[in-house]
Design an enzyme around this catalytic site. Structure first.
Site, PDB file in Angstrom:
ATOM      1  N   ARG A  49     -21.249 -30.064  60.129  1.00 39.12           N
ATOM      2  CA  ARG A  49     -20.221 -30.182  61.021  1.00 39.12           C
ATOM      3  C   ARG A  49     -19.468 -28.874  61.391  1.00 39.12           C
ATOM      4  O   ARG A  49     -19.215 -28.537  62.465  1.00 39.12           O
ATOM      5  CB  ARG A  49     -19.267 -31.311  60.700  1.00 39.12           C
ATOM      6  CG  ARG A  49     -19.426 -32.663  61.527  1.00 39.12           C
ATOM      7  CD  ARG A  49     -18.571 -33.604  61.643  1.00 39.12           C
ATOM      8  NE  ARG A  49     -17.814 -33.734  60.072  1.00 39.12           N
ATOM      9  CZ  ARG A  49     -17.307 -34.774  59.841  1.00 39.12           C
ATOM     10  NH1 ARG A  49     -17.028 -35.944  60.626  1.00 39.12           N
ATOM     11  NH2 ARG A  49     -16.804 -34.988  58.691  1.00 39.12           N
ATOM     12  N   GLY A 135     -27.429 -43.644  41.535  1.00 39.22           N
ATOM     13  CA  GLY A 135     -27.450 -42.220  41.647  1.00 39.22           C
ATOM     14  C   GLY A 135     -28.778 -41.767  40.743  1.00 39.22           C
ATOM     15  O   GLY A 135     -29.752 -42.174  41.519  1.00 39.22           O
ATOM     16  N   ILE A 137     -29.996 -42.739  38.540  1.00 41.03           N
ATOM     17  CA  ILE A 137     -31.031 -43.465  37.406  1.00 41.03           C
ATOM     18  C   ILE A 137     -32.191 -43.945  38.360  1.00 41.03           C
ATOM     19  O   ILE A 137     -32.057 -44.552  39.384  1.00 41.03           O
ATOM     20  CB  ILE A 137     -30.167 -44.843  37.239  1.00 41.03           C
ATOM     21  CG1 ILE A 137     -28.804 -44.400  36.436  1.00 41.03           C
ATOM     22  CG2 ILE A 137     -31.083 -45.649  36.164  1.00 41.03           C
ATOM     23  CD1 ILE A 137     -27.894 -45.607  36.197  1.00 41.03           C
ATOM     24  N   LYS A 206     -25.650 -51.922  47.932  1.00 36.34           N
ATOM     25  CA  LYS A 206     -26.551 -51.625  46.889  1.00 36.34           C
ATOM     26  C   LYS A 206     -27.129 -53.201  46.314  1.00 36.34           C
ATOM     27  O   LYS A 206     -28.409 -52.878  46.119  1.00 36.34           O
ATOM     28  CB  LYS A 206     -25.879 -50.959  45.685  1.00 36.34           C
ATOM     29  CG  LYS A 206     -25.631 -49.654  45.793  1.00 36.34           C
ATOM     30  CD  LYS A 206     -24.579 -48.791  44.975  1.00 36.34           C
ATOM     31  CE  LYS A 206     -24.194 -47.437  45.062  1.00 36.34           C
ATOM     32  NZ  LYS A 206     -23.271 -46.958  44.475  1.00 36.34           N
ATOM     33  N   GLY A 308     -21.854 -38.810  41.897  1.00 39.44           N
ATOM     34  CA  GLY A 308     -21.724 -37.476  41.583  1.00 39.44           C
ATOM     35  C   GLY A 308     -22.738 -36.490  42.287  1.00 39.44           C
ATOM     36  O   GLY A 308     -23.867 -36.874  42.525  1.00 39.44           O
TER      37      GLY A 308
HETATM   38  N1  LIG Z   1     -21.251 -38.880  46.186  1.00 39.97           N
HETATM   39  C1  LIG Z   1     -22.088 -39.337  45.502  1.00 39.97           C
HETATM   40  O1  LIG Z   1     -21.916 -39.632  44.053  1.00 39.97           O
HETATM   41  C2  LIG Z   1     -23.092 -40.306  45.891  1.00 39.97           C
HETATM   42  C3  LIG Z   1     -24.368 -40.766  45.440  1.00 39.97           C
HETATM   43  C4  LIG Z   1     -25.346 -41.280  45.883  1.00 39.97           C
HETATM   44  C5  LIG Z   1     -25.560 -41.379  47.377  1.00 39.97           C
HETATM   45  N2  LIG Z   1     -24.365 -40.814  48.057  1.00 39.97           N
HETATM   46  C6  LIG Z   1     -24.664 -40.943  49.487  1.00 39.97           C
HETATM   47  O2  LIG Z   1     -25.025 -39.848  49.820  1.00 39.97           O
HETATM   48  C7  LIG Z   1     -24.517 -39.452  51.216  1.00 39.97           C
HETATM   49  C8  LIG Z   1     -23.679 -38.341  51.440  1.00 39.97           C
HETATM   50  O3  LIG Z   1     -22.469 -38.683  50.247  1.00 39.97           O
HETATM   51  P1  LIG Z   1     -21.588 -37.213  49.979  1.00 39.97           P
HETATM   52  O4  LIG Z   1     -20.954 -37.712  48.794  1.00 39.97           O
HETATM   53  O5  LIG Z   1     -22.424 -36.002  49.844  1.00 39.97           O
HETATM   54  O6  LIG Z   1     -20.636 -37.328  51.207  1.00 39.97           O
HETATM   55  P2  LIG Z   1     -19.794 -35.792  51.765  1.00 39.97           P
HETATM   56  O7  LIG Z   1     -18.796 -36.649  52.476  1.00 39.97           O
HETATM   57  O8  LIG Z   1     -19.204 -35.264  50.413  1.00 39.97           O
HETATM   58  O9  LIG Z   1     -20.664 -35.444  52.619  1.00 39.97           O
HETATM   59  C9  LIG Z   1     -21.190 -35.713  53.777  1.00 39.97           C
HETATM   60  C10 LIG Z   1     -21.150 -34.210  54.673  1.00 39.97           C
HETATM   61  O10 LIG Z   1     -21.694 -34.677  55.951  1.00 39.97           O
HETATM   62  C11 LIG Z   1     -21.267 -33.883  56.887  1.00 39.97           C
HETATM   63  N3  LIG Z   1     -21.322 -34.484  58.316  1.00 39.97           N
HETATM   64  C12 LIG Z   1     -20.762 -35.594  58.770  1.00 39.97           C
HETATM   65  N4  LIG Z   1     -21.376 -35.653  60.048  1.00 39.97           N
HETATM   66  C13 LIG Z   1     -22.111 -35.076  60.314  1.00 39.97           C
HETATM   67  C14 LIG Z   1     -23.102 -34.594  61.421  1.00 39.97           C
HETATM   68  N5  LIG Z   1     -23.081 -35.218  62.425  1.00 39.97           N
HETATM   69  N6  LIG Z   1     -23.922 -33.699  61.265  1.00 39.97           N
HETATM   70  C15 LIG Z   1     -23.926 -32.680  60.015  1.00 39.97           C
HETATM   71  N7  LIG Z   1     -23.171 -32.932  58.921  1.00 39.97           N
HETATM   72  C16 LIG Z   1     -22.212 -34.208  59.299  1.00 39.97           C
HETATM   73  C17 LIG Z   1     -19.745 -33.894  56.542  1.00 39.97           C
HETATM   74  O11 LIG Z   1     -19.086 -32.801  57.088  1.00 39.97           O
HETATM   75  C18 LIG Z   1     -19.667 -33.866  54.839  1.00 39.97           C
HETATM   76  O12 LIG Z   1     -19.650 -32.472  54.547  1.00 39.97           O
HETATM   77  C19 LIG Z   1     -23.788 -40.892  51.641  1.00 39.97           C
HETATM   78  O13 LIG Z   1     -24.610 -41.786  52.189  1.00 39.97           O
HETATM   79  C20 LIG Z   1     -23.318 -41.184  50.087  1.00 39.97           C
HETATM   80  O14 LIG Z   1     -23.085 -42.785  50.417  1.00 39.97           O
HETATM   81  C21 LIG Z   1     -23.481 -40.343  47.410  1.00 39.97           C
HETATM   82  N1  LIG Z   2     -19.302 -43.940  45.900  1.00 44.63           N
HETATM   83  C1  LIG Z   2     -20.341 -43.879  44.998  1.00 44.63           C
HETATM   84  C2  LIG Z   2     -21.382 -43.187  44.877  1.00 44.63           C
HETATM   85  C3  LIG Z   2     -22.734 -43.377  44.264  1.00 44.63           C
HETATM   86  O1  LIG Z   2     -23.607 -44.184  45.141  1.00 44.63           O
HETATM   87  C4  LIG Z   2     -20.009 -44.608  43.670  1.00 44.63           C
HETATM   88  O2  LIG Z   2     -18.956 -44.513  43.347  1.00 44.63           O
HETATM   89  O3  LIG Z   2     -20.956 -45.258  43.058  1.00 44.63           O
HETATM   90 NA    NA Z   3     -31.298 -44.293  41.589  1.00 42.80          NA
END
Ligand SMILES: NC(=O)c1ccc[n+]([C@@H]2O[C@H](COP(=O)([O-])OP(=O)(O)OC[C@H]3O[C@@H](n4cnc5c(N)ncnc54)[C@H](O)[C@@H]3O)[C@@H](O)[C@H]2O)c1
Ligand SMILES: N[C@@H](CCO)C(=O)O
Ligand code: NA
EC number: 1.1.1.3
Length: 434
Positions: A49, A135, A137, A206, A308
């Site tokens: 973004r 995550g 796992i 989930k 994470g």
């Molecule tokens: N953080 C975790 O532990 C974790 C674990 C497993 C899955 N996830 C999943 O992974 C995905 C990302 O999670 P995250 O923690 O990295 O989120 P985050 O908010 O840190 O990152 C998302 C990024 O996407 C960007 N973004 C938003 N709209 C956008 C667009 N239109 N074009 C390009 N970039 C855009 C945001 O600016 C941000 O930097 C989510 O679906 C989340 O549920 C996260």
């Molecule tokens: N927000 C989620 C990230 C991993 O899916 C959690 O705390 O488990």
């Molecule tokens: Na997994």
């Protein structure tokens, strides 16, 4: 020679907590990825973004036009933006354009999984999503592939790192709810909107994915019963401690077999008291653990970091290697399996057990009044504890198994008894025989 092969071209959408780690790991060991997939893996663009917030991403890769990146010369789209839109439209665009997809977006899969799986199927491309549940796992691939020849009866576990981090801290240090939530956000566990974690939406998404994979049935996000941890008070944690239990937010997906042999599925997310010696009780911090019970395999336990940046990136990269391998051999991974078409049972019909803690008048007859209310509702009592405190007494009741609707209505009637001053804590009990 691998280096002479056409590279697998990857577009990364979103470079936040997980996306940053995916890019770092992918660019740190290009030879290993090439050796493991059979072709060089090349990132052709990173959609963000605000480009100035990403000084570590090579400038020529950065773009704010995710749609143009998806439409360009790419083979695989890795979506780590999160949320429904624009992620949904971008992934449909990718799949319909013949590009395979890797995503960690459980919210999107729970709401629009069928639409995405159908689009992948029609285009003959892959959609992989191991990071979406638990995550790092490896859990979805075992359910989708390793256990594809078995019959799964139950999947139960801790699938949200943020709430587990908060509940663990409340239990061990008595730390407050909001300071612990802030810390979970700083550590990269919480969703962009952390109410998704604390109100149970993330765990319910989930559970939707797990139930669909385990029972070969399409499960809608609205089919999953959901309660988060925002109503869990220090009094609940203390009540659990006094009975040698602890409180965890559990996701439970079960195959329910009625007396006439008909089958249905039950999927729910709620806080529950579990015995301190239960294996899930020792799962602390942002770790996740999931039990799978299958007919032939018996009980399996999956444990590891459920949230994470780097742990989740591990799952994303595993998927990316799988998709790239499929592309190298012109093959395809597993498609959606929803042949069983089982109905989903409402929560009220699901058998559960309750722990109820009451403040009551300390006078003769109160206990028998409370006991009679349980009896009138066909709910039988397993444990009762009464302790006097002057004018008042505290009463703790743990029930045997009954339908959730019967237990709820019993609690409502007990709350109306004149001798009951306050219902201090009501929580479901799991992990012990009924
Ligand atoms: N953080 C975790 O532990 C974790 C674990 C497993 C899955 N996830 C999943 O992974 C995905 C990302 O999670 P995250 O923690 O990295 O989120 P985050 O908010 O840190 O990152 C998302 C990024 O996407 C960007 N973004 C938003 N709209 C956008 C667009 N239109 N074009 C390009 N970039 C855009 C945001 O600016 C941000 O930097 C989510 O679906 C989340 O549920 C996260
Ligand atoms: N927000 C989620 C990230 C991993 O899916 C959690 O705390 O488990
Ligand atoms: Na997994």
């Amino acid at each position: 020679m691998i280096e002479d092969r056409e590279p697998i071209r990857v577009a990364l959408l979103g470079c936040g907590t997980v996306g940053t780690e995916v890019l770092r790991l992918l660019q740190g060991r290009p030879e290993e990825f090439a050796a493991r997939t059979g072709a060089p893996v090349q990132v052709t663009g990173v959609a963000v973004r605000r480009p100035h917030k990403h000084p570590n991403v090579p400038e020529h890769l950065l773009t704010t036009d995710a749609a143009a990146l998806v439409d360009g010369d790419v083979d695989v789209v890795v979506e780590l933006i999160g949320g429904i839109e624009p992620a949904r439209s971008l992934l449909l665009r990718a799949l319909r354009g013949g590009k395979s997809v890797v995503t960690g977006n459980k919210a999107l899969l729970a709401e629009h999984g069928s639409e995405l799986y159908s689009a992948a199927d029609e285009a003959g491309v892959d959609i992989y999503f191991e990071a979406a549940v638990a995550g790092a796992i490896p859990l979805l691939r075992p359910l989708r592939e390793s256990l594809a020849g078995d019959r799964i009866n139950r999947v139960m576990g801790i699938v949200n790192g943020t709430t587990n981090y908060i509940l663990s801290a409340m239990d061990s240090t008595g730390a407050g709810y909001s300071e612990t939530l802030d810390e979970a956000g700083r550590l990269g566990y919480a969703e962009a909107d952390p109410t998704a974690d604390v109100d149970g939406f993330d765990a319910a998404a989930k559970a939707t994915i797990l139930a669909a994979l385990a029972f070969h049935t399409r499960v809608a996000a609205t089919d999953v019963y959901r309660e988060g941890i925002s109503a869990v008070r220090p009094g609940d944690i203390a009540a659990a401690k006094s009975l040698d239990r602890t409180v965890k937010l559990l996701a439970i997906c079960e195959r329910v077999v009625a007396e006439d042999g008909t089958e249905s599925v039950s999927a729910r997310v709620h806080p529950a008291m579990i015995p301190r010696d239960h294996p899930l009780a020792s799962v602390g911090g942002a770790f996740n653990a999931v039990f799978v019970e299958a007919e032939a395999a018996g009980s399996l336990m999956f444990y590891g970091q459920g949230a994470g940046g780097a742990p989740s990136a591990s799952a994303v990269l595993g998927d990316l290697v799988a998709v790239a391998r499929n592309l190298v051999v012109a093959g395809k991974g597993p498609r959606e399996s929803a042949h069983a078409k089982l109905p989903v049972q409402p929560m009220g019909a699901t058998p559960t057990r309750y722990h109820i803690s009451l403040d009551v008048d300390d006078k003769p007859g109160v206990l028998s009044q409370v006991a009679a209310t349980f009896n009138d509702n066909d709910v039988s009592i397993s444990v009762v504890r009464q302790a006097g405190r002057g004018e008042e007494a505290s009463l703790v009741v743990v029930t045997h198994t009954a339908t959730d609707a019967a237990l709820k209505s019993t609690v409502d009637k007990i709350a109306q008894l004149a001798s009951v001053r306050e219902v201090v804590s009501v929580m479901r009990v799991e992990g012990e025989s009924s």
